[in-house]
Design an enzyme around this catalytic site. Structure first.
Site, PDB file in Angstrom:
ATOM      1  N   LYS A 111      67.212  98.702  20.381  1.00  0.00           N
ATOM      2  CA  LYS A 111      68.208  98.456  21.439  1.00  0.00           C
ATOM      3  C   LYS A 111      69.443  99.339  21.216  1.00  0.00           C
ATOM      4  O   LYS A 111      69.896 100.008  22.135  1.00  0.00           O
ATOM      5  CB  LYS A 111      68.615  96.970  21.473  1.00  0.00           C
ATOM      6  CG  LYS A 111      67.449  96.026  21.785  1.00  0.00           C
ATOM      7  CD  LYS A 111      67.915  94.600  22.030  1.00  0.00           C
ATOM      8  CE  LYS A 111      68.473  93.897  20.811  1.00  0.00           C
ATOM      9  NZ  LYS A 111      67.469  93.628  19.743  1.00  0.00           N
ATOM     10  N   ARG A 168      71.014  85.523  24.131  1.00  0.00           N
ATOM     11  CA  ARG A 168      69.944  85.280  23.167  1.00  0.00           C
ATOM     12  C   ARG A 168      69.402  83.864  23.282  1.00  0.00           C
ATOM     13  O   ARG A 168      68.495  83.495  22.534  1.00  0.00           O
ATOM     14  CB  ARG A 168      70.502  85.465  21.764  1.00  0.00           C
ATOM     15  CG  ARG A 168      70.125  86.794  21.094  1.00  0.00           C
ATOM     16  CD  ARG A 168      70.801  86.782  19.747  1.00  0.00           C
ATOM     17  NE  ARG A 168      70.282  87.676  18.764  1.00  0.00           N
ATOM     18  CZ  ARG A 168      70.750  88.875  18.497  1.00  0.00           C
ATOM     19  NH1 ARG A 168      71.713  89.399  19.230  1.00  0.00           N
ATOM     20  NH2 ARG A 168      70.258  89.578  17.502  1.00  0.00           N
ATOM     21  N   ARG A 179      73.593  96.942   6.366  1.00  0.00           N
ATOM     22  CA  ARG A 179      73.816  95.577   6.862  1.00  0.00           C
ATOM     23  C   ARG A 179      73.162  94.573   5.923  1.00  0.00           C
ATOM     24  O   ARG A 179      71.971  94.669   5.646  1.00  0.00           O
ATOM     25  CB  ARG A 179      73.201  95.421   8.261  1.00  0.00           C
ATOM     26  CG  ARG A 179      74.118  95.828   9.383  1.00  0.00           C
ATOM     27  CD  ARG A 179      73.419  95.762  10.711  1.00  0.00           C
ATOM     28  NE  ARG A 179      72.894  94.440  11.052  1.00  0.00           N
ATOM     29  CZ  ARG A 179      72.375  94.156  12.231  1.00  0.00           C
ATOM     30  NH1 ARG A 179      72.298  95.081  13.165  1.00  0.00           N
ATOM     31  NH2 ARG A 179      71.934  92.946  12.471  1.00  0.00           N
ATOM     32  N   ARG A 194      65.324  85.716  11.242  1.00  0.00           N
ATOM     33  CA  ARG A 194      65.779  86.307  12.514  1.00  0.00           C
ATOM     34  C   ARG A 194      64.601  86.449  13.492  1.00  0.00           C
ATOM     35  O   ARG A 194      64.762  86.251  14.704  1.00  0.00           O
ATOM     36  CB  ARG A 194      66.445  87.663  12.261  1.00  0.00           C
ATOM     37  CG  ARG A 194      67.834  87.498  11.664  1.00  0.00           C
ATOM     38  CD  ARG A 194      68.307  88.740  10.954  1.00  0.00           C
ATOM     39  NE  ARG A 194      68.559  89.854  11.853  1.00  0.00           N
ATOM     40  CZ  ARG A 194      68.632  91.130  11.433  1.00  0.00           C
ATOM     41  NH1 ARG A 194      68.448  91.438  10.169  1.00  0.00           N
ATOM     42  NH2 ARG A 194      68.892  92.075  12.301  1.00  0.00           N
TER      43      ARG A 194
HETATM   44  P1  AMP Z   1      72.330  92.069  16.164  1.00  0.00           P
HETATM   45  O1  AMP Z   1      73.267  93.158  15.742  1.00  0.00           O
HETATM   46  O2  AMP Z   1      72.172  91.983  17.657  1.00  0.00           O
HETATM   47  O3  AMP Z   1      71.013  92.117  15.436  1.00  0.00           O
HETATM   48  O4  AMP Z   1      73.021  90.691  15.741  1.00  0.00           O
HETATM   49  C1  AMP Z   1      73.271  90.365  14.384  1.00  0.00           C
HETATM   50  C2  AMP Z   1      73.523  88.878  14.242  1.00  0.00           C
HETATM   51  O5  AMP Z   1      74.683  88.505  15.002  1.00  0.00           O
HETATM   52  C3  AMP Z   1      72.411  87.983  14.786  1.00  0.00           C
HETATM   53  O6  AMP Z   1      71.368  87.783  13.826  1.00  0.00           O
HETATM   54  C4  AMP Z   1      73.180  86.696  15.084  1.00  0.00           C
HETATM   55  O7  AMP Z   1      73.442  85.973  13.907  1.00  0.00           O
HETATM   56  C5  AMP Z   1      74.512  87.228  15.608  1.00  0.00           C
HETATM   57  N1  AMP Z   1      74.483  87.414  17.086  1.00  0.00           N
HETATM   58  C6  AMP Z   1      74.525  88.589  17.774  1.00  0.00           C
HETATM   59  N2  AMP Z   1      74.464  88.382  19.093  1.00  0.00           N
HETATM   60  C7  AMP Z   1      74.378  87.036  19.275  1.00  0.00           C
HETATM   61  C8  AMP Z   1      74.251  86.184  20.404  1.00  0.00           C
HETATM   62  N3  AMP Z   1      74.198  86.669  21.658  1.00  0.00           N
HETATM   63  N4  AMP Z   1      74.194  84.841  20.184  1.00  0.00           N
HETATM   64  C9  AMP Z   1      74.257  84.324  18.952  1.00  0.00           C
HETATM   65  N5  AMP Z   1      74.337  85.063  17.830  1.00  0.00           N
HETATM   66  C10 AMP Z   1      74.409  86.414  17.979  1.00  0.00           C
END
Ligand code: AMP
Length: 191
Positions: A14, A89, A134, A146
């Protein structure tokens, strides 16, 4: 204004494809994950609240991310639209987005979904851990949490958007980044 969602499991690409799409269609790319990581880095109260959840591979509360998106819609003006990455999400987040857009007299333009198999998620996230550093990418147990969170809480959105005729799925695997980029652009050009 155009409102696109970039959908897909963690590691689907993404973030990689968001940059190109944002430039091509003059969209503001908003990644809730990146915004949350910035809050953590800045040591804000919100960051402190989110840190333990993210470290555990769990989602932060819906109202936290919905408020972030609302704030972005209120403050960002000089673009043709938004490309939301990693949001919504959950079904409640999708419903909150619908009412947020409705209140502004706007609607969703389309959902661009990148799909990859679970085994590929592991491989890519472990590779990304070496580059991006990360913490939530570095631990196999967190990755598996996740993936589980994605399947139980996020996957139901596929039907939610498919029923509204907004869902466009693209194979994020196999193929090079360039191959996938071409597939993504071919689809978005038709939306
Ligand atoms: P990402 O960078 O999109 O993989 O997000 C990293 C982490 O941030 C996720 O594993 C969640 O813990 C949190 N996170 C990101 N976006 C959301 C969302 N829309 N709702 C809830 N948690 C989120």
């Amino acid at each position: 204004m155009k409102y696109y969602l970039l959908f897909g499991p963690p590691g689907a690409g993404k973030g990689t494809h968001a940059t190109v799409l944002a430039q091509r269609y003059n969209l503001k790319h908003i990644s809730t994950g990146a915004l949350l990581r910035a809050e953590i880095a800045a040591g804000t109260p919100l960051g402190k609240q989110a840190e333990a959840l993210i470290a555990d591979g769990r989602l932060v509360p819906d109202e936290v991310v919905v408020a972030m998106i609302e704030n972005a819609f209120d403050t960002i003006k000089d673009v043709d639209g938004f490309l939301l990455d990693g949001f919504p999400r959950t079904i409640p987040q999708a419903e909150a987005l619908d009412s947020l857009l409705q209140r502004r007299g706007e609607k969703l333009t389309g959902v661009i979904s990148l799909m990859i198999p679970d085994e590929e998620i592991y491989r890519r996230i472990q590779g990304r851990a070496l580059v991006d550093g990360r913490a939530d990418d570095a631990d196999e147990e967190i990755i598996s949490h996740r993936i589980q969170t994605y399947h139980t809480q996020t996957e139901p959105l596929i039907l939610y958007y498919r029923n509204r005729g907004l869902y466009h799925e693209i194979k994020g695997y196999p193929g090079s980044i360039e191959d996938v980029r071409k597939r993504v652009i071919a689809v978005v050009d038709t939306i």
